[in-house]
Design a protein around this motif. Structure first.
Motif, PDB file in Angstrom:
ATOM      1  N   ASP A 114       0.844  -1.190   0.000  1.00 46.76           N
ATOM      2  CA  ASP A 114       0.000   0.000   0.000  1.00 46.76           C
ATOM      3  C   ASP A 114       0.881   1.242   0.000  1.00 46.76           C
ATOM      4  O   ASP A 114       0.880   2.031   0.945  1.00 46.76           O
ATOM      5  CB  ASP A 114      -0.920  -0.023   1.221  1.00 46.76           C
ATOM      6  N   ASN A 115       1.644   1.408  -1.074  1.00 44.15           N
ATOM      7  CA  ASN A 115       2.593   2.510  -1.128  1.00 44.15           C
ATOM      8  C   ASN A 115       2.867   2.860  -2.578  1.00 44.15           C
ATOM      9  O   ASN A 115       3.432   2.056  -3.325  1.00 44.15           O
ATOM     10  CB  ASN A 115       3.893   2.107  -0.427  1.00 44.15           C
ATOM     11  N   THR A 116       2.457   4.054  -2.979  1.00 47.26           N
ATOM     12  CA  THR A 116       2.687   4.534  -4.336  1.00 47.26           C
ATOM     13  C   THR A 116       3.313   5.917  -4.271  1.00 47.26           C
ATOM     14  O   THR A 116       3.346   6.556  -3.209  1.00 47.26           O
ATOM     15  CB  THR A 116       1.371   4.600  -5.138  1.00 47.26           C
ATOM     16  N   SER A 118       2.197   8.613  -5.543  1.00 46.50           N
ATOM     17  CA  SER A 118       1.188   9.643  -5.298  1.00 46.50           C
ATOM     18  C   SER A 118       0.561   9.530  -3.916  1.00 46.50           C
ATOM     19  O   SER A 118       0.116  10.536  -3.353  1.00 46.50           O
ATOM     20  CB  SER A 118       0.086   9.563  -6.360  1.00 46.50           C
TER      21      SER A 118
END
Length: 347
Positions: A114-116, A118
């Motif tokens: 759960d890491n982008t 944006s």
């Protein structure tokens, strides 16, 4: 303020209008130098081409320059790779005994973190930023670089407790840095993007002011970077007095002076291009992988898959619209199809 002498000696527009209205010959005053006027303000035109060559190697300005924290961590890469290799062998042994701990994607299940870029993960982004600050302190230069008094914890303590005499001799642990940063971000309700911008400002300060972050000044440097990043990034910024509610023993005047001098040392350059932001994000991910600080993996759910598909379809539609508009604007011979030759009829 756009002129070198307008803020000091130029006549006002009202006086000039009155002079012309009386039909008198108007003689403009001679231009005076900054030495003659006593005005030492730097003109904006003098800053446009300053250190253009150095900017190409400044990581906080140029997207292709390597970040400072990643180069600082390279000294410990050998030991980290050994530990990663040992952990890899341990995972292989665990998989043979049927006790696999690592999650791997398969045909039926896909794991994503759960890491982008944006929407970074707040907890693990703060951990990575704290790790980057830790390497800055641990592998700092010891050539006697300038030490700014505004960041000295002995001269400007953050608490009323007595500062030990050896406050600038013992490097802080990574957990101590993480607790300090996490407390500020949690109390002020700051975002993960603000943590990345904080790191950009921190490295820009070290480059511009030619100082090092050390055990005796790291807290105030990090506090100044967070203070500035929260005001630049968030629409509803946290006021200086709000930070005084978090750090009970610090005064508003001290916070204002810290912000003012931080801005002056940055030469009021608070712009963070998107390419620089993305570079810092991916370098933080590389730092986390090297230090075996993996982001949490979650199985791809049906709802998240539908959202990703909708975003992909929306981007695809926008791309098609852009291509159609481009063809309408500039149609070349290669794009023309179905054109038949018709003989002319002469009457």
């Amino acid at each position: 303020m756009g002129s070198t002498t307008s803020c000091c000696v130029s006549t006002s527009p009202k006086i000039r209008r009155n002079a012309h209205s009386r039909l008198e010959s108007y003689h403009p005053e001679p231009e005076l130098s900054r030495e003659d006027t006593g005005c030492n303000l730097q003109h904006i035109s003098d800053r446009e081409n300053v250190d253009e060559l150095n900017m190409e190697y400044n990581p906080s300005e140029h997207p292709r320059a390597s970040t400072l924290f990643l180069s600082k961590s390279q000294t410990d890469v050998g030991d980290k790779r050994k530990s990663l290799f040992i952990n890899h062998l341990a995972h292989i042994g665990e998989s043979k005994h049927g006790t696999t701990r690592r999650k791997h994607s398969s045909c039926s299940t896909i794991f994503l973190d759960d890491n982008t870029v944006s929407q970074p993960n707040l907890k693990y982004t703060i951990k990575c930023v704290s790790l980057a600050i830790y390497y800055h302190i641990k592998n700092r230069d010891t050539d006697g670089r300038m030490f700014q008094e505004i960041f000295d914890e002995m001269l400007h303590p953050l608490s009323k407790s007595e500062v030990p005499s050896d406050y600038n001799k013992h490097d802080p642990e990574q957990k101590q840095i993480y607790r300090f940063v996490r407390t500020l971000f949690s109390a002020a309700q700051l975002t993960a993007e603000c943590a990345i911008v904080t790191l950009v400002y921190l490295e820009r300060l070290l480059t511009y002011a030619e100082i090092d972050i050390a055990p005796g000044n790291w807290k105030r440097i990090v506090l100044g970077a967070i203070l500035l990043a929260s005001k630049v990034w968030d629409d509803q910024a946290v006021w200086n007095v709000d930070y005084c509610q978090i750090l009970k023993d610090i005064t508003v005047e001290d916070m204002n002076e810290l912000e003012r001098q931080f801005l002056e040392l940055l030469q009021f350059n608070i712009n963070v291009p998107s390419s620089v932001y993305a570079k810092y994000y991916f370098d933080l991910r590389s730092l986390s992988e090297t230090n075996n600080l993996s982001f949490p993996l979650e199985p791809l759910s049906r709802d998240k898959a539908q959202k990703l598909e909708a975003i992909s379809r929306l981007c695809d539609d926008k791309y098609k619209d852009v291509r159609r508009s481009a063809k309408k604007r500039s149609a070349s011979v290669d794009n023309l199809c179905g054109v038949r030759w018709v003989p002319a009829i002469l009457s």
